[in-house]
Design an enzyme around this catalytic site. Structure first.
Site, PDB file in Angstrom:
ATOM      1  N   HIS A  91      28.023   2.994  -3.759  1.00  0.00           N
ATOM      2  CA  HIS A  91      27.780   3.225  -5.528  1.00  0.00           C
ATOM      3  C   HIS A  91      25.925   3.866  -5.266  1.00  0.00           C
ATOM      4  O   HIS A  91      25.233   3.346  -5.835  1.00  0.00           O
ATOM      5  CB  HIS A  91      27.659   2.483  -6.254  1.00  0.00           C
ATOM      6  CG  HIS A  91      29.281   1.866  -6.588  1.00  0.00           C
ATOM      7  ND1 HIS A  91      29.511   1.645  -7.708  1.00  0.00           N
ATOM      8  CD2 HIS A  91      30.181   1.387  -5.853  1.00  0.00           C
ATOM      9  CE1 HIS A  91      31.131   1.624  -7.522  1.00  0.00           C
ATOM     10  NE2 HIS A  91      31.290   0.753  -6.255  1.00  0.00           N
ATOM     11  N   TYR A 118      25.934  -7.523  -1.943  1.00  0.00           N
ATOM     12  CA  TYR A 118      25.164  -6.426  -2.370  1.00  0.00           C
ATOM     13  C   TYR A 118      23.462  -7.192  -2.197  1.00  0.00           C
ATOM     14  O   TYR A 118      22.786  -6.068  -2.868  1.00  0.00           O
ATOM     15  CB  TYR A 118      25.633  -6.460  -4.079  1.00  0.00           C
ATOM     16  CG  TYR A 118      26.304  -6.451  -4.494  1.00  0.00           C
ATOM     17  CD1 TYR A 118      27.638  -5.872  -3.885  1.00  0.00           C
ATOM     18  CD2 TYR A 118      26.710  -6.186  -5.601  1.00  0.00           C
ATOM     19  CE1 TYR A 118      28.969  -5.765  -4.299  1.00  0.00           C
ATOM     20  CE2 TYR A 118      28.005  -5.395  -6.943  1.00  0.00           C
ATOM     21  CZ  TYR A 118      28.618  -5.146  -5.663  1.00  0.00           C
ATOM     22  OH  TYR A 118      29.745  -4.722  -6.462  1.00  0.00           O
TER      23      TYR A 118
END
Lengths: 178, 368
Positions: free
Chosen positions: B72, B342
């Site tokens: 992303h 993440y």
């Protein structure tokens, strides 16, 4: 040579409680960063446990001032006494600094410092990604240093118990002079 | 001071076989402790799949783009607020669901690890949000505009990532490997069918975004409810025009969002779907049946947009397990994996020099 005084009982209790907590903490910390599916529950323990260790370390430091540890045996060579003192100072520094860096790095990352449920701590640093990266690295390096220091501490304790047999080991265990 | 013969610190005692054996014993104990630590750290199992393996995989597939998210990667910052209507109180004790308004910052992005990629008709869009109630808690959620996630477990995700690795000869993934993966993973095949069946919207503003993973809402009485949620667009859905991508604007989706925001705030309803006992909470590839109760718990209003910059959404790790009291992780194994990966990606990019993002918003007056 067996004149060595034991540590006060409260000091011994704190020592062994923290020994268990800190070892658990180091294993959880090094394990969680290598874990995918176990990461979350390990982190959920790591944060409150770190703060508990910080609180206990401060209590321990105060206790040490009130109840000073027994002197090392006078026959111990000066360099060994020096290494013993220096390593203990470093142990105390790391017990306090490591949780503080953990708290500071979460603050710099802009992450909430959640202990349990709604219980969370305020940020102690501004949101700054570069600072986070630096603190995150420092957290790992100091944790590895603490583990190495604990191994050295353990080795020295066993040397006192099995080879020097000078009562230093017992001063932190049974309190018996031999 | 030379040690005399009676000193316990005289190393001459090691001449006794018994003492030497004890010394060796101490060495073995210390060595074994160090070995345990190394084993837990994964240093003895270089093939172990760790959070770093995933991040390395993204880097291998996309190249390294310093300072950017490893997935992303292309995105823009947004801000606004969430107005709770109080309907969520019976499900979760989170202050966010009390009637009232919570400030929100967030990020729109495209799935994929190329920060300069062109917007396109096949790009999955994501909405990441951080709710910041006044009590200092935070709720972060990362949602995608697809109905299900293609992989039930992190292992499947990792295996697919390896199968999709560009072939060094062609620079493209080997279609045979991709097909073999899907053929061997019926859940992925089924999920891809569901994703393919749902048309993409024309932009970010008219898309609806799904939590995909299940969570647990816990109310004041301690009742736990399995949930998934959707940010359902208020703007009417307009199906994507496949011609759009060929128009030549590499940022047409982001530019469209900026243009839409110039006309006024964009809204979404936060719709919570209540799972029943049989609904899987540990498998994001499976859609829950359509007749499940849905509760509209409030309205998200986005009225600010800004380029990624120091200290804004760029420097937030939208970890889906940053949760307020009243929302908990489910048994979905993807959640812990997302949190772990993440975090690793964030740690890497946080320490790297930053360069301007692809999406540059020209509205100095509209900084969030």
């Amino acid at each position: 040579m067996s004149q060595h005084q034991p540590f006060p009982v409260f000091s011994r209790l704190l020592h062994w409680l923290m020994a268990i907590l800190i070892l658990a903490m180091l294993f959880i910390g090094i394990g969680m960063v290598a874990s995918v599916t176990d990461y979350h529950w390990l982190v959920s323990i790591h944060k409150p446990l770190g703060i508990l260790i910080l609180v206990l370390a401060v209590i321990r430091l105060i206790n040490r001032l009130i109840n000073p540890p027994p002197a090392l045996p006078a026959e111990m060579p000066a360099w060994q006494r020096w290494v013993a003192h220096a390593s203990h100072i470093l142990l105390y520094v790391l017990m306090i600094v490591l949780p503080l860096i953990g708290w500071a790095m979460l603050s710099a990352a802009g992450n909430p410092v959640v202990l349990y449920g709604a219980l969370h701590l305020p940020a102690i640093l501004p949101h700054d990604a570069m600072l986070y990266a630096l603190l995150r690295q420092t957290h790992t390096v100091l944790a590895l240093l603490l583990f190495a220091l604990i191994l050295a501490h353990f080795a020295a304790a066993l040397l006192h118990a099995l080879i020097f047999r000078d009562g230093v080991f017992q001063s932190m265990t049974t309190g018996q002079r031999r | 001071m030379p040690p005399d013969k009676s000193s316990p610190y005289d190393l001459a005692v090691l001449r006794q076989g018994k003492m030497l054996r004890r010394l060796v014993g101490i060495g073995i104990i210390i060595g074994a402790s160090a070995l345990c630590f190394a084993a837990v750290a994964g240093w003895l199992s270089p093939d172990k799949v760790t959070p770093a393996s995933f991040v390395n995989g993204f880097q291998q597939a996309n190249g390294i783009h310093p300072g950017f998210r490893r997935n992303h990667a292309k995105g823009v910052c947004i801000a606004g607020s969430f107005a709770s209507n109080g309907q969520g109180v019976r499900l979760s004790k989170s202050v966010i669901f009390q009637p009232g308004t919570t400030p929100v910052t967030g990020r729109f992005a495209l799935a994929g690890g190329m920060p300069m990629m062109a917007d396109g008709p096949k790009a999955v869009r994501s909405m990441a949000l951080s709710f910041r109630p006044a009590n200092g808690e935070e709720w972060r959620t990362g949602m995608n505009d697809i109905p299900v996630f293609p992989f039930p477990t992190p292992t499947d995700f990792y295996e697919q990532m390896q199968a999709a690795m560009p072939d060094p000869a062609t620079g493209k993934p080997d279609p045979a490997k991709l097909k073999a993966f899907v053929d061997n993973h019926p859940k992925t095949a089924q999920a891809l069918k569901a994703i393919g069946a749902k048309p993409f919207s024309s932009g970010f503003a008219d898309a609806s975004y799904n939590s995909l993973d299940a969570f647990r809402f816990v109310n004041e009485a301690g009742t736990v409810t399995p949930v998934r949620w959707t940010m359902a667009a208020v703007d009417p859905f307009v199906a994507q025009n496949p011609e759009q991508s060929a128009a030549g604007d590499k940022n047409y989706l982001f530019d469209g969002l900026a243009a839409r925001l110039k006309q006024g705030p964009v809204q979404w309803h936060l719709i919570v779907t209540i799972g029943q006992a049989d609904d899987p909470t540990n498998d994001a590839t499976v859609i829950w049946p359509d007749d499940r109760e849905k509760v509209d718990v409030g309205t998200l209003t986005i009225d600010h947009i800004a380029s990624e910059a120091d200290g804004n959404c760029r420097d937030i790790n939208f970890d889906p397990l940053v949760l307020p009291n009243g929302i908990e992780a489910s048994d979905d194994p993807l959640l812990s994996a997302r949190s772990a990966v993440y975090s690793r990606s964030f740690t890497r990019r946080a320490g790297e020099d930053k360069t301007p993002s692809a999406v540059q918003i020209d509205n100095a007056a509209k900084e969030p």
